[in-house]
Enzyme design. Structure first.
Site, PDB file in Angstrom:
ATOM      1  N   ASP A  67       0.842  -1.199   0.000  1.00 18.52           N
ATOM      2  CA  ASP A  67       0.000   0.000   0.000  1.00 18.52           C
ATOM      3  C   ASP A  67       0.878   1.250   0.000  1.00 18.52           C
ATOM      4  O   ASP A  67       2.106   1.155   0.103  1.00 18.52           O
ATOM      5  CB  ASP A  67      -0.966  -0.018   1.200  1.00 18.52           C
ATOM      6  CG  ASP A  67      -0.278  -0.359   2.519  1.00 18.52           C
ATOM      7  OD1 ASP A  67       0.969  -0.415   2.555  1.00 18.52           O
ATOM      8  OD2 ASP A  67      -0.978  -0.545   3.530  1.00 18.52           O
ATOM      9  N   ASP A 136      -8.179  -1.533  14.025  1.00 16.42           N
ATOM     10  CA  ASP A 136      -9.581  -1.709  13.608  1.00 16.42           C
ATOM     11  C   ASP A 136      -9.762  -2.917  12.688  1.00 16.42           C
ATOM     12  O   ASP A 136     -10.793  -3.070  12.049  1.00 16.42           O
ATOM     13  CB  ASP A 136     -10.095  -0.430  12.925  1.00 16.42           C
ATOM     14  CG  ASP A 136      -9.283  -0.069  11.665  1.00 16.42           C
ATOM     15  OD1 ASP A 136      -8.370  -0.828  11.294  1.00 16.42           O
ATOM     16  OD2 ASP A 136      -9.587   0.985  11.069  1.00 16.42           O
ATOM     17  N   HIS A 138      -7.905  -3.654   9.973  1.00 18.09           N
ATOM     18  CA  HIS A 138      -7.587  -3.474   8.552  1.00 18.09           C
ATOM     19  C   HIS A 138      -6.316  -4.239   8.163  1.00 18.09           C
ATOM     20  O   HIS A 138      -5.448  -4.494   8.992  1.00 18.09           O
ATOM     21  CB  HIS A 138      -7.510  -1.992   8.158  1.00 18.09           C
ATOM     22  CG  HIS A 138      -6.310  -1.230   8.627  1.00 18.09           C
ATOM     23  ND1 HIS A 138      -6.390  -0.126   9.440  1.00 18.09           N
ATOM     24  CD2 HIS A 138      -4.983  -1.368   8.357  1.00 18.09           C
ATOM     25  CE1 HIS A 138      -5.180   0.362   9.636  1.00 18.09           C
ATOM     26  NE2 HIS A 138      -4.305  -0.375   9.008  1.00 18.09           N
ATOM     27  N   GLU A 143      -9.709  -0.402   4.999  1.00 18.91           N
ATOM     28  CA  GLU A 143     -10.395  -0.052   6.231  1.00 18.91           C
ATOM     29  C   GLU A 143     -11.703  -0.839   6.352  1.00 18.91           C
ATOM     30  O   GLU A 143     -12.158  -1.449   5.380  1.00 18.91           O
ATOM     31  CB  GLU A 143     -10.667   1.464   6.243  1.00 18.91           C
ATOM     32  CG  GLU A 143      -9.405   2.320   6.266  1.00 18.91           C
ATOM     33  CD  GLU A 143      -8.730   2.376   7.642  1.00 18.91           C
ATOM     34  OE1 GLU A 143      -8.826   1.407   8.409  1.00 18.91           O
ATOM     35  OE2 GLU A 143      -8.086   3.405   7.939  1.00 18.91           O
TER      36      GLU A 143
END
Ligand code: GLP
Length: 261
Positions: A67, A136, A138, A143
């Protein structure tokens, strides 16, 4: 999915580095997908040590980025391209030609995403993808509520992820970009082997949801349950919320050695 509980981050790094070394002995030009963040550093340190000691030859290895931030100036030290070059490509003694990643500074971001997906396929696909996990849940920068079939594309970061990553930007959240390019969950699932490392108590809840919860876009890492060869390596602290921890310990202790990672 296999869950391996190790004592600490260093043991996780060593285990995964040995798995990568075994892959490179089998396939010297393997395409390794690498993640950024603090978690995978023990893997890169352990792998670099093996290369320097002659335990494995990584001269033909190829490295693919997971990423990237959008909009950072070319060469920004916290761009993931700079980070991967500094933390993986250079220590392994590879040159920049062995590295591929999405262009976060492209004018046409969508075209850059599609080009990267194509480049991964043309390179023969990722052999082993290293993953971390966000607090979270991810993976990459997918996300919560990312499509489980998503391809490489632009995403907007949650406020929590920007807060988590501000430490790389002088603790100044205003410097953390809002937008990123990430391999999609569908793209990530095309790698032949997924290896997720999670360490520390702060990851325990996300790990439990990813491993023992339902497959759900709300927890992107739960998509690993769909992959035929996914390995989740967690240290004791990150394993504290796993209901099946004893079962995972038992199966790993009795795993046939020939299976490898
Ligand atoms: C970033 C990266 C992820 C990484 C996550 C966790 O969001 N895009 O690939 O897994 O951070 O980072 P850390 O390992 O530092 O907790």
């Amino acid at each position: 999915m296999e869950v391996v509980i190790v004592q600490d981050a260093a043991a996780g790094g060593e285990l995964i580095a040995e798995g990568i070394a075994a892959l490179l002995r089998r396939k010297p030009d393997a395409l390794l997908g690498v993640a950024t963040g603090s978690t995978p550093l023990p893997i890169y340190d352990a792998l670099t040590a093996k290369v320097r000691s002659g335990a494995v030859d990584a001269a033909r290895a190829r490295i693919a980025q997971l990423d990237e931030y959008v909009g950072l100036p070319v060469g920004h030290p916290e761009s993931y391209r700079s980070t991967v070059l500094r933390q993986v490509v250079e220590p392994l003694g590879l040159d920049a030609g062995a590295f591929m990643g999405p262009d976060g500074s492209a004018e046409d971001v969508q075209a850059a995403c599609e080009a990267y997906d194509r480049a991964l396929v043309e390179a023969g696909g990722v052999d082993l993808q290293i993953l971390g996990i966000g607090t979270d849940g991810h993976i990459g920068f997918n996300e919560p509520c990312s499509s489980l079939a998503s391809r490489t594309r632009i995403k907007t970061l949650t406020e929590q992820t920007r807060v988590d990553n501000a430490r790389f930007f002088e603790d100044d959240i205003d410097q953390v970009p809002h937008h990123v390019i990430t391999q999609g969950i569908g793209t990530i699932l095309e790698a032949r082997h997924l290896v997720l490392l999670a360490t520390g108590e702060g990851k325990a809840e996300a790990v439990a949801q990813a491993v023992e919860g339902p497959v759900a876009a709300l927890v992107p890492a739960s998509a690993l349950q769909l992959h035929p060869h996914a390995t989740v390596v967690v240290d004791e602290a990150a394993a504290t919320k796993l209901k099946l921890a004893d079962y995972f310990r038992h199966t790993y202790a009795h795993k046939p050695a020939w299976q490898g990672l």
